[in-house]
Scaffold this active site. Sequence first.
Site, PDB file in Angstrom:
ATOM      1  N   ARG A 227       0.862  -1.172   0.000  1.00 14.94           N
ATOM      2  CA  ARG A 227       0.000   0.000   0.000  1.00 14.94           C
ATOM      3  C   ARG A 227       0.906   1.232   0.000  1.00 14.94           C
ATOM      4  NH1 ARG A 227      -2.120  -3.459   4.106  1.00 14.94           N
ATOM      5  NH2 ARG A 227      -4.206  -4.260   3.613  1.00 14.94           N
TER       6      ARG A 227
ATOM      7  N   LYS B 157      -2.637  -2.219   7.814  1.00 15.10           N
ATOM      8  CA  LYS B 157      -3.866  -1.772   8.461  1.00 15.10           C
ATOM      9  C   LYS B 157      -4.009  -2.435   9.822  1.00 15.10           C
ATOM     10  CE  LYS B 157      -6.672  -0.637   4.418  1.00 15.10           C
ATOM     11  NZ  LYS B 157      -7.928  -0.908   3.683  1.00 15.10           N
TER      12      LYS B 157
ATOM     13  N   HIS C 274      -2.322   2.014  -5.918  1.00 18.07           N
ATOM     14  CA  HIS C 274      -2.996   0.737  -5.689  1.00 18.07           C
ATOM     15  C   HIS C 274      -3.087  -0.094  -6.961  1.00 18.07           C
ATOM     16  CE1 HIS C 274      -4.316  -0.241  -1.698  1.00 18.07           C
ATOM     17  NE2 HIS C 274      -5.315  -0.967  -2.142  1.00 18.07           N
TER      18      HIS C 274
ATOM     19  N   ARG D  84      -0.480  -2.591  -6.802  1.00 18.08           N
ATOM     20  CA  ARG D  84      -0.812  -3.628  -5.817  1.00 18.08           C
ATOM     21  C   ARG D  84      -1.796  -4.621  -6.422  1.00 18.08           C
ATOM     22  NH1 ARG D  84      -1.109  -4.670  -0.214  1.00 18.08           N
ATOM     23  NH2 ARG D  84      -3.183  -5.154   0.611  1.00 18.08           N
TER      24      ARG D  84
ATOM     25  N   HIS E   9      -4.128  -9.007   3.940  1.00 18.17           N
ATOM     26  CA  HIS E   9      -5.580  -8.943   4.072  1.00 18.17           C
ATOM     27  C   HIS E   9      -6.026  -9.720   5.304  1.00 18.17           C
ATOM     28  CE1 HIS E   9      -6.335  -8.107  -0.500  1.00 18.17           C
ATOM     29  NE2 HIS E   9      -6.079  -7.011   0.186  1.00 18.17           N
TER      30      HIS E   9
ATOM     31  N   TYR F 255      -9.337 -10.875  -6.615  1.00 20.55           N
ATOM     32  CA  TYR F 255      -8.328 -11.072  -7.658  1.00 20.55           C
ATOM     33  C   TYR F 255      -8.553 -12.359  -8.445  1.00 20.55           C
ATOM     34  CZ  TYR F 255      -6.234  -7.242  -5.177  1.00 20.55           C
ATOM     35  OH  TYR F 255      -6.040  -6.018  -4.589  1.00 20.55           O
TER      36      TYR F 255
END
Length: 315
Positions: free
Chosen positions: A152, A176, A261, A264, A287, A296
Amino acid sequence: MNLDQLLDDYLSHVAIERGYSPHTVAAYRSDLVELISFTEARGPAVAAAIDLPLLRDWLWAATERGLARTSIARRAASARGFTAWLTRRGLLEADPGARLKAPRAQRTLPRVITEQAVTDALAALSDRAAGGSPAEVRDLAIIELLYASALRVSELVGLDLDDVDRRRRIVRVLGKGSKERMVPYGAPAARAIDRYLDEARPAIVASASASASASASAPTTPVTRAVFLGARGARLGVRSVYRLVAAILAEIPGTGPSGPHAFRHTAATHLLDGGADLRAVQEFLGHASLGTTQIYTHVSSERLKQSYRTAHPRA
Protein backbone atom coordinates in the site's frame (compact mmCIF):
# COMPACT_ATOMS: atom_id res chain seq x y z
CA MET A 1 -22.51 15.04 27.71
CA ASN A 2 -23.37 16.23 24.20
CA LEU A 3 -22.69 14.28 21.03
CA ASP A 4 -19.64 16.35 20.04
CA GLN A 5 -17.88 15.42 23.28
CA LEU A 6 -18.95 11.81 22.93
CA LEU A 7 -17.60 11.73 19.38
CA ASP A 8 -14.19 12.93 20.56
CA ASP A 9 -14.14 10.17 23.19
CA TYR A 10 -15.21 7.56 20.64
CA LEU A 11 -12.54 8.57 18.12
CA SER A 12 -9.89 8.41 20.84
CA HIS A 13 -11.16 4.92 21.66
CA VAL A 14 -10.89 3.61 18.10
CA ALA A 15 -7.49 5.26 17.59
CA ILE A 16 -5.84 4.17 20.84
CA GLU A 17 -7.64 1.05 22.02
CA ARG A 18 -8.66 -0.37 18.65
CA GLY A 19 -5.50 0.75 16.81
CA TYR A 20 -7.32 2.21 13.79
CA SER A 21 -5.19 4.11 11.30
CA PRO A 22 -5.36 7.94 11.07
CA HIS A 23 -7.03 7.55 7.67
CA THR A 24 -9.80 5.35 9.12
CA VAL A 25 -10.30 7.66 12.11
CA ALA A 26 -10.59 10.65 9.76
CA ALA A 27 -13.24 8.81 7.72
CA TYR A 28 -15.20 7.98 10.90
CA ARG A 29 -15.00 11.61 12.00
CA SER A 30 -16.27 12.90 8.67
CA ASP A 31 -19.25 10.52 8.65
CA LEU A 32 -20.20 11.00 12.29
CA VAL A 33 -19.89 14.79 12.25
CA GLU A 34 -22.53 14.74 9.52
CA LEU A 35 -24.68 12.38 11.58
CA ILE A 36 -24.48 14.73 14.56
CA SER A 37 -25.38 17.73 12.39
CA PHE A 38 -28.35 15.77 11.04
CA THR A 39 -29.40 14.96 14.62
CA GLU A 40 -29.07 18.59 15.74
CA ALA A 41 -31.35 19.70 12.91
CA ARG A 42 -34.11 17.56 14.42
CA GLY A 43 -33.71 18.37 18.09
CA PRO A 44 -31.29 18.09 21.01
CA ALA A 45 -27.89 16.63 20.10
CA VAL A 46 -27.85 13.92 22.75
CA ALA A 47 -27.19 10.19 22.51
CA ALA A 48 -30.83 9.27 23.18
CA ALA A 49 -31.85 11.16 20.02
CA ILE A 50 -30.07 8.61 17.82
CA ASP A 51 -32.62 5.94 17.02
CA LEU A 52 -33.23 3.64 14.06
CA PRO A 53 -35.64 5.96 12.18
CA LEU A 54 -33.14 8.82 12.43
CA LEU A 55 -30.30 6.63 11.12
CA ARG A 56 -32.45 5.44 8.22
CA ASP A 57 -33.45 9.01 7.36
CA TRP A 58 -29.80 10.07 7.49
CA LEU A 59 -28.80 7.38 5.00
CA TRP A 60 -31.81 8.15 2.81
CA ALA A 61 -30.85 11.84 2.69
CA ALA A 62 -27.34 10.87 1.58
CA THR A 63 -28.81 8.62 -1.10
CA GLU A 64 -31.01 11.47 -2.36
CA ARG A 65 -27.88 13.61 -2.70
CA GLY A 66 -26.46 11.02 -5.07
CA LEU A 67 -23.76 9.50 -2.86
CA ALA A 68 -22.31 6.25 -4.18
CA ARG A 69 -23.34 2.92 -2.70
CA THR A 70 -19.84 2.50 -1.29
CA SER A 71 -20.15 5.82 0.58
CA ILE A 72 -23.56 4.88 1.95
CA ALA A 73 -22.24 1.51 3.11
CA ARG A 74 -19.27 3.18 4.81
CA ARG A 75 -21.56 5.67 6.60
CA ALA A 76 -23.72 2.83 7.87
CA ALA A 77 -20.64 1.05 9.21
CA SER A 78 -19.46 4.25 10.93
CA ALA A 79 -22.86 4.72 12.57
CA ARG A 80 -23.03 1.08 13.71
CA GLY A 81 -19.64 1.35 15.39
CA PHE A 82 -20.64 4.57 17.15
CA THR A 83 -24.01 3.34 18.41
CA ALA A 84 -22.51 0.05 19.61
CA TRP A 85 -19.98 2.04 21.65
CA LEU A 86 -22.72 4.32 23.04
CA THR A 87 -24.71 1.23 24.06
CA ARG A 88 -21.71 -0.32 25.83
CA ARG A 89 -21.26 2.97 27.69
CA GLY A 90 -24.86 2.74 28.90
CA LEU A 91 -25.92 5.85 26.99
CA LEU A 92 -28.42 3.93 24.85
CA GLU A 93 -30.80 1.29 26.15
CA ALA A 94 -30.65 -0.70 22.92
CA ASP A 95 -28.33 -0.43 19.94
CA PRO A 96 -30.24 1.05 16.97
CA GLY A 97 -27.30 0.52 14.65
CA ALA A 98 -27.56 -3.26 15.04
CA ARG A 99 -30.71 -3.18 12.88
CA LEU A 100 -29.42 -0.62 10.38
CA LYS A 101 -29.05 -2.00 6.88
CA ALA A 102 -27.35 -0.32 3.96
CA PRO A 103 -26.99 -1.26 0.30
CA ARG A 104 -24.11 -3.59 -0.37
CA ALA A 105 -21.15 -1.77 -1.82
CA GLN A 106 -20.75 -2.68 -5.46
CA ARG A 107 -17.41 -4.38 -5.87
CA THR A 108 -15.85 -3.30 -9.13
CA LEU A 109 -12.91 -5.10 -10.61
CA PRO A 110 -9.66 -3.22 -9.97
CA ARG A 111 -7.45 -1.93 -12.72
CA VAL A 112 -4.78 -4.42 -13.72
CA ILE A 113 -1.82 -3.62 -15.94
CA THR A 114 -0.55 -6.24 -18.36
CA GLU A 115 2.83 -7.83 -17.72
CA GLN A 116 4.19 -6.32 -20.92
CA ALA A 117 3.00 -2.84 -19.94
CA VAL A 118 4.66 -3.18 -16.53
CA THR A 119 7.88 -4.35 -18.17
CA ASP A 120 7.82 -1.44 -20.61
CA ALA A 121 7.12 1.11 -17.87
CA LEU A 122 9.94 -0.19 -15.70
CA ALA A 123 12.31 -0.23 -18.68
CA ALA A 124 11.47 3.42 -19.40
CA LEU A 125 12.10 4.35 -15.76
CA SER A 126 15.39 2.43 -15.83
CA ASP A 127 16.51 4.31 -18.93
CA ARG A 128 15.80 7.63 -17.25
CA ALA A 129 17.54 6.55 -14.06
CA ALA A 130 20.64 5.57 -16.05
CA GLY A 131 21.52 9.26 -16.21
CA GLY A 132 22.16 9.24 -12.48
CA SER A 133 19.52 11.74 -11.35
CA PRO A 134 18.88 10.93 -7.66
CA ALA A 135 15.14 11.61 -8.04
CA GLU A 136 14.84 9.30 -11.05
CA VAL A 137 16.85 6.56 -9.34
CA ARG A 138 14.47 6.92 -6.37
CA ASP A 139 11.40 6.79 -8.64
CA LEU A 140 12.59 3.56 -10.22
CA ALA A 141 13.10 2.01 -6.77
CA ILE A 142 9.61 3.10 -5.71
CA ILE A 143 7.84 1.53 -8.68
CA GLU A 144 9.93 -1.63 -8.57
CA LEU A 145 9.06 -2.08 -4.89
CA LEU A 146 5.37 -1.25 -5.33
CA TYR A 147 5.07 -3.94 -7.98
CA ALA A 148 7.45 -6.47 -6.40
CA SER A 149 5.91 -6.39 -2.93
CA ALA A 150 2.36 -5.13 -3.61
CA LEU A 151 2.67 -2.52 -0.89
CA ARG A 152 0.00 0.00 0.00
CA VAL A 153 1.25 3.54 -0.61
CA SER A 154 1.06 4.30 3.13
CA GLU A 155 3.24 1.25 3.80
CA LEU A 156 5.76 2.35 1.19
CA VAL A 157 6.21 5.91 2.45
CA GLY A 158 6.22 4.65 6.05
CA LEU A 159 9.29 2.45 5.50
CA ASP A 160 12.36 3.24 7.61
CA LEU A 161 15.90 2.14 6.86
CA ASP A 162 15.75 -0.55 9.54
CA ASP A 163 12.71 -2.05 7.82
CA VAL A 164 14.69 -3.08 4.74
CA ASP A 165 16.67 -6.33 4.99
CA ARG A 166 18.81 -6.05 1.88
CA ARG A 167 20.58 -9.36 2.43
CA ARG A 168 17.38 -11.41 2.59
CA ARG A 169 15.46 -9.06 0.23
CA ILE A 170 12.60 -8.52 2.68
CA VAL A 171 10.79 -5.39 3.88
CA ARG A 172 8.96 -5.14 7.19
CA VAL A 173 5.76 -3.17 6.80
CA LEU A 174 3.12 -1.94 9.22
CA GLY A 175 -0.25 -2.47 7.57
CA LYS A 176 -3.87 -1.77 8.46
CA GLY A 177 -4.71 -2.17 12.11
CA SER A 178 -0.99 -1.81 12.95
CA LYS A 179 -0.41 -5.39 11.78
CA GLU A 180 3.20 -6.10 10.92
CA ARG A 181 4.23 -8.43 8.12
CA MET A 182 7.38 -9.36 6.25
CA VAL A 183 7.20 -9.08 2.47
CA PRO A 184 9.81 -10.31 -0.02
CA TYR A 185 10.98 -8.54 -3.15
CA GLY A 186 12.81 -9.84 -6.19
CA ALA A 187 16.18 -9.30 -7.86
CA PRO A 188 15.21 -6.36 -10.14
CA ALA A 189 13.73 -4.49 -7.16
CA ALA A 190 16.82 -5.35 -5.13
CA ARG A 191 19.10 -3.79 -7.74
CA ALA A 192 16.99 -0.63 -7.85
CA ILE A 193 16.75 -0.35 -4.06
CA ASP A 194 20.47 -0.99 -3.53
CA ARG A 195 21.42 1.67 -6.05
CA TYR A 196 18.99 4.14 -4.50
CA LEU A 197 20.20 3.53 -0.93
CA ASP A 198 23.90 3.50 -1.86
CA GLU A 199 23.95 6.42 -4.30
CA ALA A 200 20.76 8.44 -4.68
CA ARG A 201 19.56 8.73 -1.08
CA PRO A 202 22.92 10.05 0.20
CA ALA A 203 22.93 12.54 -2.69
CA ILE A 204 19.42 13.74 -1.77
CA VAL A 205 20.46 14.14 1.89
CA ALA A 206 23.61 16.05 0.91
CA SER A 207 21.70 18.35 -1.44
CA ALA A 208 19.01 19.03 1.17
CA SER A 209 21.66 19.76 3.82
CA ALA A 210 23.46 22.18 1.52
CA SER A 211 20.21 23.99 0.73
CA ALA A 212 19.27 24.17 4.40
CA SER A 213 22.67 25.53 5.38
CA ALA A 214 22.31 28.31 2.82
CA SER A 215 18.91 29.30 4.19
CA ALA A 216 18.74 31.50 7.25
CA SER A 217 15.20 30.39 7.98
CA ALA A 218 16.11 26.71 8.03
CA PRO A 219 19.67 26.29 9.32
CA THR A 220 19.43 22.52 9.73
CA THR A 221 17.85 19.67 7.82
CA PRO A 222 15.49 17.40 9.80
CA VAL A 223 17.05 14.01 10.39
CA THR A 224 14.85 11.17 9.18
CA ARG A 225 15.28 7.42 8.98
CA ALA A 226 12.75 7.23 6.16
CA VAL A 227 13.76 5.14 3.16
CA PHE A 228 12.22 7.37 0.52
CA LEU A 229 13.02 11.07 0.71
CA GLY A 230 11.69 14.15 -1.01
CA ALA A 231 13.88 16.90 -2.45
CA ARG A 232 14.17 18.63 0.95
CA GLY A 233 15.43 15.50 2.67
CA ALA A 234 12.22 14.73 4.60
CA ARG A 235 10.04 11.65 4.28
CA LEU A 236 8.41 11.43 0.86
CA GLY A 237 4.67 12.08 1.00
CA VAL A 238 1.78 10.00 -0.30
CA ARG A 239 0.81 12.69 -2.81
CA SER A 240 4.24 12.61 -4.43
CA VAL A 241 3.91 8.87 -5.03
CA TYR A 242 0.41 9.37 -6.44
CA ARG A 243 1.73 11.95 -8.90
CA LEU A 244 4.55 9.64 -9.98
CA VAL A 245 2.23 6.68 -10.56
CA ALA A 246 -0.42 8.79 -12.30
CA ALA A 247 2.18 10.05 -14.77
CA ILE A 248 3.26 6.48 -15.54
CA LEU A 249 -0.25 5.09 -15.91
CA ALA A 250 -1.30 7.99 -18.13
CA GLU A 251 0.97 6.45 -20.79
CA ILE A 252 -0.56 2.97 -20.42
CA PRO A 253 -3.85 2.08 -22.15
CA GLY A 254 -6.70 1.15 -19.86
CA THR A 255 -9.33 2.64 -17.63
CA GLY A 256 -9.78 2.82 -13.89
CA PRO A 257 -7.99 4.47 -10.98
CA SER A 258 -4.47 5.66 -11.67
CA GLY A 259 -3.04 5.58 -8.15
CA PRO A 260 -0.38 3.37 -6.54
CA HIS A 261 -3.00 0.74 -5.69
CA ALA A 262 -3.02 -0.20 -9.38
CA PHE A 263 0.42 -1.78 -8.93
CA ARG A 264 -0.81 -3.63 -5.82
CA HIS A 265 -3.79 -4.98 -7.75
CA THR A 266 -1.54 -5.88 -10.64
CA ALA A 267 1.00 -7.73 -8.50
CA ALA A 268 -1.74 -9.76 -6.79
CA THR A 269 -3.38 -10.69 -10.08
CA HIS A 270 -0.08 -11.66 -11.70
CA LEU A 271 0.74 -13.86 -8.70
CA LEU A 272 -2.55 -15.73 -9.08
CA ASP A 273 -2.13 -15.93 -12.85
CA GLY A 274 1.25 -17.53 -12.19
CA GLY A 275 -0.26 -20.21 -9.95
CA ALA A 276 0.25 -18.75 -6.47
CA ASP A 277 -1.99 -20.10 -3.69
CA LEU A 278 -4.82 -17.76 -2.70
CA ARG A 279 -3.99 -17.94 1.01
CA ALA A 280 -0.34 -17.18 0.29
CA VAL A 281 -1.43 -14.10 -1.65
CA GLN A 282 -3.67 -13.14 1.28
CA GLU A 283 -0.65 -13.19 3.60
CA PHE A 284 1.46 -11.37 1.03
CA LEU A 285 -1.09 -8.55 0.78
CA GLY A 286 -1.84 -8.40 4.50
CA HIS A 287 -5.58 -8.94 4.07
CA ALA A 288 -7.47 -9.82 7.25
CA SER A 289 -10.14 -11.64 5.25
CA LEU A 290 -9.71 -14.16 2.47
CA GLY A 291 -12.85 -12.68 0.91
CA THR A 292 -10.96 -9.46 0.20
CA THR A 293 -8.27 -11.38 -1.64
CA GLN A 294 -10.80 -13.33 -3.70
CA ILE A 295 -11.56 -10.26 -5.81
CA TYR A 296 -8.33 -11.07 -7.66
CA THR A 297 -9.62 -14.50 -8.63
CA HIS A 298 -12.47 -12.68 -10.39
CA VAL A 299 -9.93 -10.47 -12.14
CA SER A 300 -8.05 -13.53 -13.35
CA SER A 301 -11.30 -15.10 -14.56
CA GLU A 302 -12.24 -11.98 -16.48
CA ARG A 303 -8.79 -11.85 -18.07
CA LEU A 304 -9.18 -15.51 -19.09
CA LYS A 305 -12.59 -14.81 -20.63
CA GLN A 306 -11.22 -11.85 -22.55
CA SER A 307 -8.30 -13.91 -23.85
CA TYR A 308 -10.73 -16.66 -24.84
CA ARG A 309 -13.00 -14.27 -26.73
CA THR A 310 -10.01 -12.79 -28.52
CA ALA A 311 -8.15 -15.98 -29.38
CA HIS A 312 -10.62 -18.86 -29.67
CA PRO A 313 -11.97 -19.38 -33.19
CA ARG A 314 -15.44 -20.31 -31.89
CA ALA A 315 -15.67 -17.76 -29.11
